[in-house]
Write a protein that holds these residues in place. Structure first.
Motif, PDB file in Angstrom:
ATOM      1  N   THR A 192       0.820  -1.221   0.000  1.00 14.35           N
ATOM      2  CA  THR A 192       0.000   0.000   0.000  1.00 14.35           C
ATOM      3  C   THR A 192       0.847   1.262   0.000  1.00 14.35           C
ATOM      4  OG1 THR A 192      -0.058  -0.048   2.414  1.00 14.35           O
ATOM      5  CG2 THR A 192      -1.869  -1.159   1.234  1.00 14.35           C
ATOM      6  N   LEU A 193       2.136   1.146  -0.317  1.00 15.79           N
ATOM      7  CA  LEU A 193       3.003   2.328  -0.289  1.00 15.79           C
ATOM      8  C   LEU A 193       2.696   3.280  -1.423  1.00 15.79           C
ATOM      9  CD1 LEU A 193       6.460   0.730   0.599  1.00 15.79           C
ATOM     10  CD2 LEU A 193       4.868   1.900   2.115  1.00 15.79           C
ATOM     11  N   LEU A 194       2.246   2.756  -2.575  1.00 19.21           N
ATOM     12  CA  LEU A 194       1.967   3.608  -3.727  1.00 19.21           C
ATOM     13  C   LEU A 194       0.595   4.252  -3.621  1.00 19.21           C
ATOM     14  CD1 LEU A 194       3.241   1.775  -6.916  1.00 19.21           C
ATOM     15  CD2 LEU A 194       3.980   3.978  -6.048  1.00 19.21           C
ATOM     16  N   GLY A 195       0.529   5.502  -4.023  1.00 20.07           N
ATOM     17  CA  GLY A 195      -0.760   6.156  -4.201  1.00 20.07           C
ATOM     18  C   GLY A 195      -1.566   6.334  -2.945  1.00 20.07           C
ATOM     19  N   ARG A 196      -0.909   6.543  -1.785  1.00 27.31           N
ATOM     20  CA  ARG A 196      -1.667   6.658  -0.541  1.00 27.31           C
ATOM     21  C   ARG A 196      -2.581   7.879  -0.550  1.00 27.31           C
ATOM     22  NH1 ARG A 196       2.641   6.138   4.178  1.00 27.31           N
ATOM     23  NH2 ARG A 196       0.774   6.503   5.418  1.00 27.31           N
ATOM     24  N   SER A 197      -2.182   8.915  -1.300  1.00 24.54           N
ATOM     25  CA  SER A 197      -3.004  10.122  -1.321  1.00 24.54           C
ATOM     26  C   SER A 197      -4.136  10.050  -2.339  1.00 24.54           C
ATOM     27  CB  SER A 197      -2.133  11.345  -1.610  1.00 24.54           C
ATOM     28  OG  SER A 197      -1.554  11.232  -2.885  1.00 24.54           O
ATOM     29  N   THR A 198      -4.057   9.118  -3.282  1.00 22.87           N
ATOM     30  CA  THR A 198      -5.073   9.047  -4.330  1.00 22.87           C
ATOM     31  C   THR A 198      -5.938   7.802  -4.228  1.00 22.87           C
ATOM     32  OG1 THR A 198      -3.632   7.827  -5.847  1.00 22.87           O
ATOM     33  CG2 THR A 198      -3.502  10.226  -5.921  1.00 22.87           C
ATOM     34  N   GLY A 199      -5.572   6.862  -3.372  1.00 21.52           N
ATOM     35  CA  GLY A 199      -6.320   5.620  -3.301  1.00 21.52           C
ATOM     36  C   GLY A 199      -5.922   4.645  -4.386  1.00 21.52           C
ATOM     37  N   GLU A 200      -4.881   4.965  -5.176  1.00 19.23           N
ATOM     38  CA  GLU A 200      -4.443   4.077  -6.243  1.00 19.23           C
ATOM     39  C   GLU A 200      -3.668   2.893  -5.681  1.00 19.23           C
ATOM     40  OE1 GLU A 200      -4.895   3.465  -9.313  1.00 19.23           O
ATOM     41  OE2 GLU A 200      -6.243   5.139  -9.552  1.00 19.23           O
ATOM     42  N   ALA A 201      -3.988   1.708  -6.153  1.00 21.86           N
ATOM     43  CA  ALA A 201      -3.224   0.511  -5.795  1.00 21.86           C
ATOM     44  C   ALA A 201      -2.564  -0.062  -7.033  1.00 21.86           C
ATOM     45  CB  ALA A 201      -4.151  -0.523  -5.164  1.00 21.86           C
ATOM     46  N   PHE A 202      -2.385   0.761  -8.070  1.00 13.52           N
ATOM     47  CA  PHE A 202      -1.855   0.310  -9.341  1.00 13.52           C
ATOM     48  C   PHE A 202      -0.689   1.182  -9.769  1.00 13.52           C
ATOM     49  CE2 PHE A 202      -6.284  -0.832  -9.131  1.00 13.52           C
ATOM     50  CZ  PHE A 202      -6.319  -2.138  -9.589  1.00 13.52           C
ATOM     51  N   THR A 203       0.115   0.644 -10.654  1.00 12.02           N
ATOM     52  CA  THR A 203       1.182   1.405 -11.265  1.00 12.02           C
ATOM     53  C   THR A 203       1.199   1.126 -12.758  1.00 12.02           C
ATOM     54  OG1 THR A 203       3.546   1.912 -11.164  1.00 12.02           O
ATOM     55  CG2 THR A 203       2.924  -0.383 -10.908  1.00 12.02           C
ATOM     56  N   MET A 204       1.606   2.099 -13.564  1.00  8.28           N
ATOM     57  CA  MET A 204       1.723   1.921 -15.001  1.00  8.28           C
ATOM     58  C   MET A 204       3.111   1.406 -15.323  1.00  8.28           C
ATOM     59  SD  MET A 204      -0.047   5.227 -16.819  1.00  8.28           S
ATOM     60  CE  MET A 204       0.308   4.525 -18.449  1.00  8.28           C
ATOM     61  N   SER A 205       3.192   0.542 -16.316  1.00  3.57           N
ATOM     62  CA  SER A 205       4.492   0.064 -16.782  1.00  3.57           C
ATOM     63  C   SER A 205       4.702   0.546 -18.211  1.00  3.57           C
ATOM     64  CB  SER A 205       4.567  -1.463 -16.725  1.00  3.57           C
ATOM     65  OG  SER A 205       3.635  -2.051 -17.630  1.00  3.57           O
ATOM     66  N   PHE A 206       5.961   0.805 -18.550  1.00  8.25           N
ATOM     67  CA  PHE A 206       6.344   1.253 -19.888  1.00  8.25           C
ATOM     68  C   PHE A 206       7.490   0.393 -20.389  1.00  8.25           C
ATOM     69  CE2 PHE A 206       4.518   4.871 -17.729  1.00  8.25           C
ATOM     70  CZ  PHE A 206       3.700   5.446 -18.690  1.00  8.25           C
ATOM     71  N   ALA A 207       7.415   0.009 -21.655  1.00 11.24           N
ATOM     72  CA  ALA A 207       8.469  -0.793 -22.264  1.00 11.24           C
ATOM     73  C   ALA A 207       8.646  -0.358 -23.706  1.00 11.24           C
ATOM     74  CB  ALA A 207       8.135  -2.283 -22.193  1.00 11.24           C
ATOM     75  N   GLY A 208       9.833  -0.573 -24.232  1.00  9.24           N
ATOM     76  CA  GLY A 208      10.137  -0.191 -25.607  1.00  9.24           C
ATOM     77  C   GLY A 208      11.231   0.852 -25.630  1.00  9.24           C
ATOM     78  N   GLN A 209      11.197   1.733 -26.607  1.00  9.36           N
ATOM     79  CA  GLN A 209      12.167   2.809 -26.729  1.00  9.36           C
ATOM     80  C   GLN A 209      11.432   4.141 -26.783  1.00  9.36           C
ATOM     81  OE1 GLN A 209      15.563   2.457 -26.743  1.00  9.36           O
ATOM     82  NE2 GLN A 209      15.229   0.289 -26.320  1.00  9.36           N
ATOM     83  N   GLY A 210      11.749   5.015 -25.855  1.00 12.21           N
ATOM     84  CA  GLY A 210      11.091   6.308 -25.812  1.00 12.21           C
ATOM     85  C   GLY A 210      11.326   6.979 -24.473  1.00 12.21           C
ATOM     86  N   PHE A 211      10.383   7.839 -24.072  1.00 13.44           N
ATOM     87  CA  PHE A 211      10.525   8.576 -22.820  1.00 13.44           C
ATOM     88  C   PHE A 211       9.168   8.697 -22.152  1.00 13.44           C
ATOM     89  CE2 PHE A 211       9.348  11.774 -25.925  1.00 13.44           C
ATOM     90  CZ  PHE A 211       8.419  12.539 -25.245  1.00 13.44           C
ATOM     91  N   VAL A 212       9.198   8.969 -20.854  1.00 10.66           N
ATOM     92  CA  VAL A 212       7.986   9.280 -20.101  1.00 10.66           C
ATOM     93  C   VAL A 212       8.321  10.439 -19.173  1.00 10.66           C
ATOM     94  CG1 VAL A 212       8.515   7.475 -18.394  1.00 10.66           C
ATOM     95  CG2 VAL A 212       6.203   8.421 -18.527  1.00 10.66           C
ATOM     96  N   VAL A 213       7.421  11.424 -19.134  1.00  7.23           N
ATOM     97  CA  VAL A 213       7.597  12.607 -18.288  1.00  7.23           C
ATOM     98  C   VAL A 213       6.791  12.412 -17.013  1.00  7.23           C
ATOM     99  CG1 VAL A 213       7.268  15.098 -18.103  1.00  7.23           C
ATOM    100  CG2 VAL A 213       7.967  14.087 -20.287  1.00  7.23           C
ATOM    101  N   VAL A 214       7.450  12.546 -15.866  1.00  6.64           N
ATOM    102  CA  VAL A 214       6.830  12.300 -14.559  1.00  6.64           C
ATOM    103  C   VAL A 214       6.923  13.568 -13.725  1.00  6.64           C
ATOM    104  CG1 VAL A 214       6.825  10.847 -12.507  1.00  6.64           C
ATOM    105  CG2 VAL A 214       7.567   9.895 -14.700  1.00  6.64           C
ATOM    106  N   GLN A 215       5.788  14.023 -13.200  1.00  6.67           N
ATOM    107  CA  GLN A 215       5.775  15.227 -12.368  1.00  6.67           C
ATOM    108  C   GLN A 215       5.833  14.850 -10.886  1.00  6.67           C
ATOM    109  OE1 GLN A 215       2.133  17.309 -13.249  1.00  6.67           O
ATOM    110  NE2 GLN A 215       0.831  15.700 -12.424  1.00  6.67           N
ATOM    111  N   PRO A 216       6.314  15.759 -10.039  1.00 11.81           N
ATOM    112  CA  PRO A 216       6.437  15.460  -8.604  1.00 11.81           C
ATOM    113  C   PRO A 216       5.138  15.723  -7.854  1.00 11.81           C
ATOM    114  CG  PRO A 216       7.354  17.616  -9.022  1.00 11.81           C
ATOM    115  CD  PRO A 216       6.915  17.075 -10.373  1.00 11.81           C
ATOM    116  N   SER A 217       4.024  15.408  -8.471  1.00 11.51           N
ATOM    117  CA  SER A 217       2.708  15.607  -7.875  1.00 11.51           C
ATOM    118  C   SER A 217       1.752  14.681  -8.588  1.00 11.51           C
ATOM    119  CB  SER A 217       2.268  17.065  -8.023  1.00 11.51           C
ATOM    120  OG  SER A 217       1.005  17.274  -7.436  1.00 11.51           O
ATOM    121  N   GLU A 218       0.575  14.509  -8.036  1.00  9.57           N
ATOM    122  CA  GLU A 218      -0.391  13.594  -8.615  1.00  9.57           C
ATOM    123  C   GLU A 218      -1.647  14.322  -9.017  1.00  9.57           C
ATOM    124  OE1 GLU A 218       0.667   9.492  -6.235  1.00  9.57           O
ATOM    125  OE2 GLU A 218      -0.691  10.933  -5.307  1.00  9.57           O
TER     126      GLU A 218
END
Length: 239
Positions: A192-218
């Motif tokens: 339950t460490l992920l998404g404690r503020s949003t109720g999320e119990a899931f994470t997205m996975s990415f594979a292949g060649q490219g980029f993902v932009v991640v912000q320090p907020s939800e």
């Protein structure tokens, strides 16, 4: 009159070429000579002969998709000649130039403005299940032109050259060619460490060649995507 307020960094930035550019880290300036698309309600100032036209989600088809999915961008068309300044709750503004063949998948809440030469559609994020309150649909931009996006704080751009996992509400945009998936946090040993503020119990996975932009907020969970409000998904059509 003297004040640090009138320092050079706070004065209007001038350029010889029309288009989207940064006035500062929190504000976009459009040197307009024609038309551009922008988030409805994002204008904070303008000068010159400028007209604004509300477009909803960008057409009736996109309007229906937006109502069904909870995703999309409430748009306005800006036309004329002059200078237009846009912002969105003092979020950080970033510019991305798309070339022919590029495709960018982006959370609709992060779109601030884009050249009218770009095309976008609302598409399901591949590999996402219906068990989460995260947005299952994103806006995919293609074509040639510039787009301005916003992040809540300074982001990190991850190069996807190994299995990459991101909180769904922190993922701003990514290369549309990446393979996406959806995993329960327990499968990754995170409990339950992920998404404690949003109720999320899931994470997205990415594979292949490219980029993902991640912000320090939800971002807050998207209503209509895995959630039902006001009579369910179809009921939302008549809101």
């Amino acid at each position: 009159m003297r004040s640090e307020l009138f320092a050079a960094e706070n004065l209007e930035k001038e350029s010889a070429q029309p288009g989207l550019r940064l006035q500062n880290s929190k504000m976009l300036k459009i040197e307009l000579n024609g038309e551009c698309m922008a988030r409805a309600g994002s204008m904070v100032a303008y000068q010159g002969d400028v007209r604004f036209q509300a477009l909803g989600a960008g057409g009736f088809g996109k309007f229906l998709k937006q109502k069904l999915t909870g995703e999309g961008v409430p748009l306005m068309k800006i036309s004329g000649r002059g200078d237009v300044f846009l912002a969105n709750f003092a979020a950080d503004v970033h510019l991305i130039d798309l070339e022919p063949g590029d495709a960018l998948s982006i959370n609709g809440s992060s779109v601030l403005a884009f050249d009218s030469t770009l095309q976008y559609d609302i598409k399901m994020v591949q590999g996402m299940g219906m068990a989460s309150s995260a947005g299952l649909f994103n806006c995919v931009f293609t074509g040639q032109g510039r787009i301005a996006i916003t992040t809540r704080g300074a982001p990190v751009v991850l190069t996807v050259d190994q299995p990459t996992y991101v909180d769904p509400q922190a993922a701003v945009c990514w290369s549309a060619g990446l393979q996406t998936g959806y995993h329960r946090a327990e499968q990754l040993g995170l409990g339950t460490l992920l998404g404690r503020s949003t109720g999320e119990a899931f994470t997205m996975s990415f594979a292949g060649q490219g980029f993902v932009v991640v912000q320090p907020s939800e971002e807050p969970p998207v209503a209509g995507a895995g959630q039902q409000q006001g009579g369910g998904v179809l009921g939302g059509l008549f809101d």
